[in-house]
Design an enzyme around this catalytic site. Sequence first.
Site, PDB file in Angstrom:
ATOM      1  N   GLY A  22     101.491  68.802  54.503  1.00  0.00           N
ATOM      2  CA  GLY A  22      99.958  68.854  55.431  1.00  0.00           C
ATOM      3  C   GLY A  22      99.291  67.696  55.594  1.00  0.00           C
ATOM      4  O   GLY A  22      98.271  67.283  55.659  1.00  0.00           O
TER       5      GLY A  22
ATOM      6  N   THR B 150     100.026  65.608  57.889  1.00  0.00           N
ATOM      7  CA  THR B 150      98.417  65.710  58.990  1.00  0.00           C
ATOM      8  C   THR B 150      97.106  66.269  58.545  1.00  0.00           C
ATOM      9  O   THR B 150      95.863  65.658  58.971  1.00  0.00           O
ATOM     10  CB  THR B 150      99.214  66.173  59.941  1.00  0.00           C
TER      11      THR B 150
ATOM     12  N   LYS C  59     100.019  56.329  63.435  1.00  0.00           N
ATOM     13  CA  LYS C  59     101.793  57.327  62.737  1.00  0.00           C
ATOM     14  C   LYS C  59     102.433  56.115  63.522  1.00  0.00           C
ATOM     15  O   LYS C  59     102.750  56.128  64.804  1.00  0.00           O
ATOM     16  CB  LYS C  59     101.650  58.655  63.722  1.00  0.00           C
TER      17      LYS C  59
ATOM     18  N   ASP D  44     101.614  64.800  66.283  1.00  0.00           N
ATOM     19  CA  ASP D  44     100.160  64.876  64.417  1.00  0.00           C
ATOM     20  C   ASP D  44      99.132  63.693  64.719  1.00  0.00           C
ATOM     21  O   ASP D  44      97.771  64.294  65.085  1.00  0.00           O
ATOM     22  CB  ASP D  44     101.587  63.902  63.556  1.00  0.00           C
TER      23      ASP D  44
HETATM   24  N1  LIG Z   1      96.014  73.528  54.618  1.00  0.00           N
HETATM   25  C1  LIG Z   1      96.593  74.172  55.768  1.00  0.00           C
HETATM   26  N2  LIG Z   1      96.483  75.722  55.969  1.00  0.00           N
HETATM   27  C2  LIG Z   1      97.393  76.149  56.873  1.00  0.00           C
HETATM   28  N3  LIG Z   1      98.331  75.549  57.548  1.00  0.00           N
HETATM   29  C3  LIG Z   1      98.937  74.491  57.478  1.00  0.00           C
HETATM   30  C4  LIG Z   1      97.876  73.494  56.189  1.00  0.00           C
HETATM   31  N4  LIG Z   1      98.362  72.341  55.650  1.00  0.00           N
HETATM   32  C5  LIG Z   1      99.289  72.740  57.095  1.00  0.00           C
HETATM   33  N5  LIG Z   1      99.943  73.515  57.711  1.00  0.00           N
HETATM   34  C6  LIG Z   1     100.127  73.454  58.143  1.00  0.00           C
HETATM   35  O1  LIG Z   1     102.331  73.445  58.007  1.00  0.00           O
HETATM   36  C7  LIG Z   1     102.601  72.654  58.586  1.00  0.00           C
HETATM   37  C8  LIG Z   1     102.832  71.302  58.443  1.00  0.00           C
HETATM   38  O2  LIG Z   1     102.248  70.869  58.175  1.00  0.00           O
HETATM   39  P1  LIG Z   1     101.835  69.370  59.086  1.00  0.00           P
HETATM   40  O3  LIG Z   1     102.209  68.746  59.743  1.00  0.00           O
HETATM   41  O4  LIG Z   1     100.182  68.850  58.145  1.00  0.00           O
HETATM   42  O5  LIG Z   1     102.562  68.314  57.499  1.00  0.00           O
HETATM   43  P2  LIG Z   1     102.747  66.901  57.534  1.00  0.00           P
HETATM   44  O6  LIG Z   1     103.478  66.486  56.366  1.00  0.00           O
HETATM   45  O7  LIG Z   1     102.727  65.870  58.569  1.00  0.00           O
HETATM   46  O8  LIG Z   1     104.504  66.866  58.239  1.00  0.00           O
HETATM   47  P3  LIG Z   1     105.445  65.861  58.772  1.00  0.00           P
HETATM   48  O9  LIG Z   1     106.269  65.124  57.584  1.00  0.00           O
HETATM   49  O10 LIG Z   1     106.227  66.273  59.815  1.00  0.00           O
HETATM   50  O11 LIG Z   1     104.381  64.970  59.395  1.00  0.00           O
HETATM   51  C9  LIG Z   1     102.226  72.671  60.459  1.00  0.00           C
HETATM   52  O12 LIG Z   1     102.200  73.811  61.010  1.00  0.00           O
HETATM   53  C10 LIG Z   1     100.724  72.804  59.388  1.00  0.00           C
HETATM   54  O13 LIG Z   1      99.680  73.356  60.629  1.00  0.00           O
HETATM   55 MG   LIG Z   2     102.632  65.298  60.340  1.00  0.00          MG
END
Ligand SMILES: Nc1ncnc2c1ncn2[C@@H]1O[C@H](COP(=O)(O)OP(=O)(O)OP(=O)(O)O)[C@@H](O)[C@H]1O
Ligand SMILES: [Mg+2]
Length: 240
Positions: free
Chosen positions: A20, A22, A43, A56
């Site tokens: 999460g 992003t 990013k 992102d």
């Molecule tokens: N609070 C939330 N509620 C519902 N879905 C979520 C939530 N937070 C994240 N997600 C979903 O989970 C998935 C991963 O989240 P996100 O892309 O924010 O992760 P990340 O840590 O940024 O990953 P990366 O390392 O690829 O950048 C995405 O599909 C996002 O929409």
């Molecule tokens: Mg991300």
Amino acid sequence: MTVGSLPRVVVVTGTDTEVGKTVVTAAVCATLRAAGLLVTAYKPTQTGVGPRDVGDMAEVSRLTGAPTHEGVRLLAPMAPRPAAALEGATLPTLDDHLTTIETLASGHDHVVVEGAGGLLVELTEAGATLADLVKRVGDCGVLVVSRSALGTLNHTMLTREALQRRGIRELGIVLGSWPTDPTVIETSNRDYLSALPEGLLGAVPTGAPRLDPAAFCAAATGWLPGLASRAAASQRRDTP
Ligand SMILES: Nc1ncnc2c1ncn2[C@@H]1O[C@H](COP(=O)(O)OP(=O)(O)OP(=O)(O)O)[C@@H](O)[C@H]1O
Ligand SMILES: [Mg+2]
């Protein structure tokens, strides 16, 4: 920097990929913007996207309206170094990222930097990590995005230990997706993280990325009370 305020550069890392970062980056931008601060997001390495795909930073802009920037984008959904090797691309150096961050910082109150994966993922061909980048940015602190589920305490404490070992300033922890009906384990994890020094800044509720942008921005400050109070203490560039 005012005591209790935020560093100019806020780096968002996580205990893992897909935790999460992003959506938390977007919530941080929205919270700072709600406090009247001029914010941009960066990013350094975006992997797993083609030239026309939504990365992102586009998601952060969509949710918050904040201007955003990418360092490099790579096709393979894997760590930046092997992803670049696969397509024969040259990764930006740490100096390149620093120049970009400093340029952005000179025109904004805060730059929010979203890492790739976790803290020790390599960003450059020389093997420099996000932690190495953070060490070279002048006024900088790190926010850790964690899961709420079983296993998160170990992952969160490992990341914190890596930050502390390097003398990196911790800003706190955010739960990336807090369920509507948390289990006893999740509630216990949240309470444990809340009690730590530089502990929980807040939690983004499950489903937040599906809100329309106006609703997302209106709610973000309430999700991150620990950040909102510090944003209020943060000084705008144009104030003496
Ligand atoms: N609070 C939330 N509620 C519902 N879905 C979520 C939530 N937070 C994240 N997600 C979903 O989970 C998935 C991963 O989240 P996100 O892309 O924010 O992760 P990340 O840590 O940024 O990953 P990366 O390392 O690829 O950048 C995405 O599909 C996002 O929409
Ligand atoms: Mg991300």
